[in-house]
Design a protein around this motif. Structure first.
Motif, PDB file in Angstrom:
ATOM      1  N   ALA A  28     -11.850  -4.568   4.283  1.00  0.00           N
ATOM      2  CA  ALA A  28     -12.087  -3.265   4.621  1.00  0.00           C
ATOM      3  C   ALA A  28     -12.627  -3.363   6.513  1.00  0.00           C
ATOM      4  O   ALA A  28     -11.979  -1.847   6.663  1.00  0.00           O
ATOM      5  N   ALA A  29     -12.966  -4.245   6.804  1.00  0.00           N
ATOM      6  CA  ALA A  29     -13.228  -3.838   8.139  1.00  0.00           C
ATOM      7  C   ALA A  29     -11.830  -4.435   8.591  1.00  0.00           C
ATOM      8  O   ALA A  29     -11.471  -3.541   9.994  1.00  0.00           O
ATOM      9  N   ALA A  30     -11.217  -4.807   8.164  1.00  0.00           N
ATOM     10  CA  ALA A  30      -9.510  -4.842   8.787  1.00  0.00           C
ATOM     11  C   ALA A  30      -8.301  -3.635   8.880  1.00  0.00           C
ATOM     12  O   ALA A  30      -7.837  -3.207   9.080  1.00  0.00           O
ATOM     13  N   ARG A  31      -8.824  -3.308   7.648  1.00  0.00           N
ATOM     14  CA  ARG A  31      -8.081  -2.001   7.229  1.00  0.00           C
ATOM     15  C   ARG A  31      -8.257  -1.011   7.999  1.00  0.00           C
ATOM     16  O   ARG A  31      -8.213   0.168   8.358  1.00  0.00           O
ATOM     17  N   ARG A  32      -9.606  -0.558   8.505  1.00  0.00           N
ATOM     18  CA  ARG A  32      -9.649   0.266   9.418  1.00  0.00           C
ATOM     19  C   ARG A  32      -9.077  -0.023  10.941  1.00  0.00           C
ATOM     20  O   ARG A  32      -8.951   0.897  11.611  1.00  0.00           O
ATOM     21  N   GLN A  33      -8.590  -1.116  11.223  1.00  0.00           N
ATOM     22  CA  GLN A  33      -7.881  -1.491  12.505  1.00  0.00           C
ATOM     23  C   GLN A  33      -6.261  -0.996  12.166  1.00  0.00           C
ATOM     24  O   GLN A  33      -5.616  -1.110  12.960  1.00  0.00           O
ATOM     25  N   GLN A  34      -6.016  -1.702  11.106  1.00  0.00           N
ATOM     26  CA  GLN A  34      -4.738  -1.796  10.792  1.00  0.00           C
ATOM     27  C   GLN A  34      -4.519  -0.629   9.572  1.00  0.00           C
ATOM     28  O   GLN A  34      -4.649  -0.184   8.509  1.00  0.00           O
ATOM     29  N   ASN A  35      -3.007   0.038   9.736  1.00  0.00           N
ATOM     30  CA  ASN A  35      -2.840   1.112   9.002  1.00  0.00           C
ATOM     31  C   ASN A  35      -2.653   0.726   7.276  1.00  0.00           C
ATOM     32  O   ASN A  35      -2.294  -0.597   7.449  1.00  0.00           O
ATOM     33  N   LEU A  36      -2.545   1.622   6.475  1.00  0.00           N
ATOM     34  CA  LEU A  36      -2.432   1.307   4.755  1.00  0.00           C
ATOM     35  C   LEU A  36      -0.810   1.067   4.936  1.00  0.00           C
ATOM     36  O   LEU A  36      -0.962   0.018   3.954  1.00  0.00           O
ATOM     37  N   LYS A  37      -0.401   1.927   5.677  1.00  0.00           N
ATOM     38  CA  LYS A  37       1.592   1.845   5.501  1.00  0.00           C
ATOM     39  C   LYS A  37       1.623  -0.024   6.052  1.00  0.00           C
ATOM     40  O   LYS A  37       2.451  -0.638   5.075  1.00  0.00           O
ATOM     41  N   TRP A  38       1.579  -0.419   6.907  1.00  0.00           N
ATOM     42  CA  TRP A  38       2.037  -1.403   7.095  1.00  0.00           C
ATOM     43  C   TRP A  38       0.694  -2.865   6.211  1.00  0.00           C
ATOM     44  O   TRP A  38       1.110  -4.231   6.491  1.00  0.00           O
ATOM     45  N   ALA A  39      -0.123  -2.286   5.805  1.00  0.00           N
ATOM     46  CA  ALA A  39      -0.407  -3.624   4.351  1.00  0.00           C
ATOM     47  C   ALA A  39      -0.128  -3.726   3.270  1.00  0.00           C
ATOM     48  O   ALA A  39      -0.577  -3.981   2.582  1.00  0.00           O
ATOM     49  N   ALA A  40       0.307  -2.048   2.576  1.00  0.00           N
ATOM     50  CA  ALA A  40       0.775  -1.703   2.160  1.00  0.00           C
ATOM     51  C   ALA A  40       2.022  -2.939   1.278  1.00  0.00           C
ATOM     52  O   ALA A  40       2.723  -2.906   0.656  1.00  0.00           O
ATOM     53  N   GLY A  41       2.624  -2.826   2.651  1.00  0.00           N
ATOM     54  CA  GLY A  41       3.864  -3.672   3.121  1.00  0.00           C
ATOM     55  C   GLY A  41       4.301  -5.171   3.182  1.00  0.00           C
ATOM     56  O   GLY A  41       3.398  -5.275   3.103  1.00  0.00           O
ATOM     57  N   ARG A  43       3.702  -7.089   6.186  1.00  0.00           N
ATOM     58  CA  ARG A  43       3.571  -7.372   6.574  1.00  0.00           C
ATOM     59  C   ARG A  43       4.650  -8.001   7.576  1.00  0.00           C
ATOM     60  O   ARG A  43       3.901  -9.599   8.227  1.00  0.00           O
ATOM     61  N   ASP A  44       5.691  -8.020   7.693  1.00  0.00           N
ATOM     62  CA  ASP A  44       6.643  -9.206   8.686  1.00  0.00           C
ATOM     63  C   ASP A  44       6.532  -9.113  10.197  1.00  0.00           C
ATOM     64  O   ASP A  44       6.296 -10.154  10.576  1.00  0.00           O
ATOM     65  N   THR A  45       5.812  -7.773  10.535  1.00  0.00           N
ATOM     66  CA  THR A  45       5.758  -7.324  12.256  1.00  0.00           C
ATOM     67  C   THR A  45       3.535  -8.025  11.791  1.00  0.00           C
ATOM     68  O   THR A  45       3.002  -7.434  11.653  1.00  0.00           O
ATOM     69  N   PRO A  46       2.839  -9.019  12.400  1.00  0.00           N
ATOM     70  CA  PRO A  46       1.630  -9.352  12.526  1.00  0.00           C
ATOM     71  C   PRO A  46       1.541  -8.127  13.343  1.00  0.00           C
ATOM     72  O   PRO A  46       1.480  -7.281  14.520  1.00  0.00           O
ATOM     73  N   MET A  47      -0.445  -7.233  13.054  1.00  0.00           N
ATOM     74  CA  MET A  47      -1.030  -6.414  13.264  1.00  0.00           C
ATOM     75  C   MET A  47      -2.453  -7.045  13.560  1.00  0.00           C
ATOM     76  O   MET A  47      -2.886  -7.191  12.529  1.00  0.00           O
ATOM     77  N   PRO A  48      -2.667  -7.856  14.446  1.00  0.00           N
ATOM     78  CA  PRO A  48      -3.927  -8.363  15.025  1.00  0.00           C
ATOM     79  C   PRO A  48      -5.313  -7.371  14.564  1.00  0.00           C
ATOM     80  O   PRO A  48      -5.400  -6.281  15.095  1.00  0.00           O
ATOM     81  N   ILE A  49      -6.564  -8.275  14.652  1.00  0.00           N
ATOM     82  CA  ILE A  49      -7.892  -7.825  14.312  1.00  0.00           C
ATOM     83  C   ILE A  49      -8.601  -7.983  15.250  1.00  0.00           C
ATOM     84  O   ILE A  49      -8.371  -9.040  16.255  1.00  0.00           O
ATOM     85  N   THR A  50      -9.961  -7.180  16.253  1.00  0.00           N
ATOM     86  CA  THR A  50     -10.391  -7.668  16.945  1.00  0.00           C
ATOM     87  C   THR A  50     -12.400  -7.299  16.910  1.00  0.00           C
ATOM     88  O   THR A  50     -11.822  -6.390  14.896  1.00  0.00           O
TER      89      THR A  50
END
Length: 134
Positions: A28-41, A43-50
């Protein structure tokens, strides 16, 4: 047919629930930084979280690294008929209590207390494993 379930087996169940809660909290915390389109795909391109999301992710994986040893210890002690002793009850209790406190402390960024709580959980794990091999 049904006898009383050993406290260590109950604590194994509690630890599994803790792991699931940590997984969901981290996601849930990661999804606040990563959009749902990316999360549902794919994930070939990394999307770092902080920040807190990254700390929750690391806390979950720290749990995931230790939980198999805890489960093996509890189940091994159950198979060997060694549940119910001070080492197994206190060891399982310390592990679960430590793991329950670890993620919130890590998410809050509390360094020393987090490390001490982790150490307490490891003492509990070692106690359980000692009970199995002695």
């Amino acid at each position: 047919m049904g006898g009383e379930v050993a406290v260590e087996l109950k604590l194994l169940g509690v630890a599994a629930i803790l792991g699931l809660v940590q997984l969901l909290w981290s996601a849930a915390a990661a999804r606040r930084q990563q959009n749902l389109k990316w999360a549902a795909g794919p994930r070939d391109t990394p999307m770092p979280i902080t920040g807190v999301a990254a700390r929750l992710h690391r806390a979950f994986w720290n749990f995931a690294e230790t939980f198999p040893f805890f489960a093996a210890g509890v189940l091994g002690c159950a198979a060997a008929g060694r549940l119910g002793g001070d080492l197994t009850v206190w060891g399982a209790g310390l592990y679960v209590a430590g793991r329950a406190l670890y993620a919130p402390l890590y998410a809050s960024g509390v360094p020393l207390a987090r490390t001490l709580v982790w150490f307490v959980s490891m003492i509990g794990l070692v106690m359980l494993l000692v009970a199995l091999v002695r």
